[in-house]
Design a protein around this motif. Structure first.
Motif, PDB file in Angstrom:
ATOM      1  N   LEU A   1       0.832  -1.210   0.000  1.00 49.46           N
ATOM      2  CA  LEU A   1       0.000   0.000   0.000  1.00 49.46           C
ATOM      3  C   LEU A   1       0.862   1.254   0.000  1.00 49.46           C
ATOM      4  N   ALA A   2       1.983   1.225   0.735  1.00 47.77           N
ATOM      5  CA  ALA A   2       2.891   2.371   0.753  1.00 47.77           C
ATOM      6  C   ALA A   2       3.510   2.597  -0.622  1.00 47.77           C
ATOM      7  N   ILE A   3       3.882   1.524  -1.294  1.00 46.72           N
ATOM      8  CA  ILE A   3       4.451   1.661  -2.636  1.00 46.72           C
ATOM      9  C   ILE A   3       3.390   2.212  -3.586  1.00 46.72           C
ATOM     10  N   GLY A   4       2.177   1.679  -3.506  1.00 52.00           N
ATOM     11  CA  GLY A   4       1.108   2.130  -4.394  1.00 52.00           C
ATOM     12  C   GLY A   4       0.664   3.551  -4.118  1.00 52.00           C
ATOM     13  N   ALA A   5       0.875   4.033  -2.905  1.00 49.66           N
ATOM     14  CA  ALA A   5       0.451   5.396  -2.558  1.00 49.66           C
ATOM     15  C   ALA A   5       1.279   6.456  -3.261  1.00 49.66           C
ATOM     16  N   PHE A   6       2.459   6.096  -3.735  1.00 51.46           N
ATOM     17  CA  PHE A   6       3.328   7.070  -4.394  1.00 51.46           C
ATOM     18  C   PHE A   6       3.218   7.037  -5.908  1.00 51.46           C
ATOM     19  N   THR A   7       2.156   6.419  -6.424  1.00 48.89           N
ATOM     20  CA  THR A   7       1.880   6.451  -7.855  1.00 48.89           C
ATOM     21  C   THR A   7       0.791   7.488  -8.114  1.00 48.89           C
ATOM     22  N   ALA A   8       0.546   7.794  -9.380  1.00 46.77           N
ATOM     23  CA  ALA A   8      -0.504   8.763  -9.721  1.00 46.77           C
ATOM     24  C   ALA A   8      -1.878   8.282  -9.256  1.00 46.77           C
ATOM     25  N   PRO A   9      -2.258   7.011  -9.488  1.00 46.59           N
ATOM     26  CA  PRO A   9      -3.556   6.565  -8.950  1.00 46.59           C
ATOM     27  C   PRO A   9      -3.593   6.607  -7.422  1.00 46.59           C
ATOM     28  N   GLY A  10      -2.472   6.338  -6.782  1.00 43.29           N
ATOM     29  CA  GLY A  10      -2.413   6.393  -5.324  1.00 43.29           C
ATOM     30  C   GLY A  10      -2.607   7.809  -4.805  1.00 43.29           C
ATOM     31  N   ARG A  11      -2.024   8.785  -5.511  1.00 42.52           N
ATOM     32  CA  ARG A  11      -2.223  10.185  -5.106  1.00 42.52           C
ATOM     33  C   ARG A  11      -3.681  10.593  -5.291  1.00 42.52           C
ATOM     34  N   ARG A  12      -4.331  10.103  -6.352  1.00 44.79           N
ATOM     35  CA  ARG A  12      -5.745  10.417  -6.553  1.00 44.79           C
ATOM     36  C   ARG A  12      -6.600   9.802  -5.451  1.00 44.79           C
ATOM     37  N   VAL A  13      -6.267   8.584  -5.033  1.00 41.29           N
ATOM     38  CA  VAL A  13      -7.015   7.941  -3.951  1.00 41.29           C
ATOM     39  C   VAL A  13      -6.826   8.712  -2.653  1.00 41.29           C
ATOM     40  N   ARG A  14      -5.588   9.142  -2.370  1.00 40.63           N
ATOM     41  CA  ARG A  14      -5.339   9.919  -1.158  1.00 40.63           C
ATOM     42  C   ARG A  14      -6.094  11.245  -1.187  1.00 40.63           C
ATOM     43  N   ALA A  15      -6.147  11.902  -2.354  1.00 37.63           N
ATOM     44  CA  ALA A  15      -6.895  13.160  -2.470  1.00 37.63           C
ATOM     45  C   ALA A  15      -8.387  12.910  -2.261  1.00 37.63           C
ATOM     46  N   PHE A  16      -8.897  11.809  -2.836  1.00 39.60           N
ATOM     47  CA  PHE A  16     -10.309  11.469  -2.657  1.00 39.60           C
ATOM     48  C   PHE A  16     -10.629  11.213  -1.188  1.00 39.60           C
ATOM     49  N   LEU A  17      -9.773  10.473  -0.499  1.00 41.52           N
ATOM     50  CA  LEU A  17     -10.002  10.195   0.915  1.00 41.52           C
ATOM     51  C   LEU A  17      -9.946  11.467   1.754  1.00 41.52           C
ATOM     52  N   GLY A  18      -9.047  12.373   1.397  1.00 39.13           N
ATOM     53  CA  GLY A  18      -8.973  13.644   2.115  1.00 39.13           C
ATOM     54  C   GLY A  18     -10.231  14.475   1.921  1.00 39.13           C
ATOM     55  N   GLU A  19     -10.736  14.526   0.685  1.00 40.92           N
ATOM     56  CA  GLU A  19     -11.964  15.263   0.422  1.00 40.92           C
ATOM     57  C   GLU A  19     -13.157  14.603   1.099  1.00 40.92           C
ATOM     58  N   SER A  20     -13.175  13.282   1.127  1.00 40.14           N
ATOM     59  CA  SER A  20     -14.266  12.568   1.798  1.00 40.14           C
ATOM     60  C   SER A  20     -14.269  12.864   3.287  1.00 40.14           C
ATOM     61  N   GLN A  21     -13.092  12.886   3.885  1.00 34.34           N
ATOM     62  CA  GLN A  21     -12.994  13.190   5.309  1.00 34.34           C
ATOM     63  C   GLN A  21     -13.463  14.621   5.581  1.00 34.34           C
ATOM     64  N   PHE A  22     -13.128  15.549   4.686  1.00 34.62           N
ATOM     65  CA  PHE A  22     -13.579  16.928   4.831  1.00 34.62           C
ATOM     66  C   PHE A  22     -15.105  17.012   4.745  1.00 34.62           C
ATOM     67  N   GLU A  23     -15.700  16.270   3.815  1.00 32.30           N
ATOM     68  CA  GLU A  23     -17.156  16.271   3.664  1.00 32.30           C
ATOM     69  C   GLU A  23     -17.839  15.611   4.860  1.00 32.30           C
ATOM     70  N   MET A  24     -17.199  14.597   5.447  1.00 33.40           N
ATOM     71  CA  MET A  24     -17.793  13.919   6.603  1.00 33.40           C
ATOM     72  C   MET A  24     -17.896  14.854   7.807  1.00 33.40           C
ATOM     73  N   ARG A  25     -17.011  15.844   7.885  1.00 36.42           N
ATOM     74  CA  ARG A  25     -17.093  16.802   8.976  1.00 36.42           C
ATOM     75  C   ARG A  25     -18.315  17.699   8.851  1.00 36.42           C
ATOM     76  N   LYS A  26     -18.870  17.823   7.645  1.00 33.50           N
ATOM     77  CA  LYS A  26     -20.034  18.669   7.416  1.00 33.50           C
ATOM     78  C   LYS A  26     -21.348  17.964   7.764  1.00 33.50           C
ATOM     79  N   VAL A  27     -21.318  16.661   7.938  1.00 35.53           N
ATOM     80  CA  VAL A  27     -22.533  15.894   8.181  1.00 35.53           C
ATOM     81  C   VAL A  27     -23.073  16.205   9.574  1.00 35.53           C
ATOM     82  N   VAL A  28     -24.383  16.411   9.650  1.00 33.31           N
ATOM     83  CA  VAL A  28     -25.043  16.624  10.938  1.00 33.31           C
ATOM     84  C   VAL A  28     -25.645  15.283  11.351  1.00 33.31           C
ATOM     85  N   TRP A  29     -25.062  14.662  12.345  1.00 35.37           N
ATOM     86  CA  TRP A  29     -25.513  13.356  12.781  1.00 35.37           C
ATOM     87  C   TRP A  29     -26.701  13.501  13.729  1.00 35.37           C
ATOM     88  N   PRO A  30     -27.663  12.556  13.667  1.00 37.56           N
ATOM     89  CA  PRO A  30     -28.814  12.649  14.571  1.00 37.56           C
ATOM     90  C   PRO A  30     -28.408  12.354  16.015  1.00 37.56           C
TER      91      PRO A  30
END
Length: 131
Positions: free
Chosen positions: A59-88
């Motif tokens: 996973l560490a090796i794959g994280a330093f490829t272009a698809p790995g960087r896109r996955v890391r960016a997606f996870l970062g954006e997802s985490q940012f969006e999860m902070r906006k959720v209003v939980w019941p």
């Protein structure tokens, strides 16, 4: 949501080599798990740690490829969006769950009643009329 449209580029040779290396490391870890477990000389916990180490390394090796960087960016954006959720609240969750349980019970009783009526109509009335 990210509104930037970025063109996707094909993977270059270095990225392909890194991904192949990651797959080889993971396959080697899985192979070693089964190979050293055949005779029982290596404890299963040690073999499992080897597979987990191979997984982390790949996973560490794959994280330093272009698809790995896109996955890391997606996870970062997802985490940012999860902070906006209003939980019941707990109270809202319990009330909603109770309402759903009541609706399920009422609908199951209603469907059971419809099934009983249709069964009696088909078996008792329609089949007896044909004889």
């Amino acid at each position: 949501m990210n509104t930037k449209a970025e063109p996707t580029k094909g993977a270059n040779g270095a990225d392909i080599a890194k991904l192949v290396l990651a797959v080889i490391v993971l396959a080697a870890g899985i192979f070693a798990y089964s190979w050293f477990g055949a005779d029982g000389s290596v404890p299963q916990s040690i073999r499992l740690l080897g597979v987990l180490a191979a997984l982390i390394i790949s996973l560490a090796i794959g994280a330093f490829t272009a698809p790995g960087r896109r996955v890391r960016a997606f996870l970062g954006e997802s985490q940012f969006e999860m902070r906006k959720v209003v939980w019941p609240t707990r109270d809202e969750t319990l009330k909603t769950t109770g309402i759903i349980m009541v609706v399920v019970i009422v609908l199951s009783l209603l469907l059971g009643l419809i099934d009983l009526i249709l069964k009696s109509v088909v078996l008792d009335w329609l089949l007896k009329l044909g004889t």
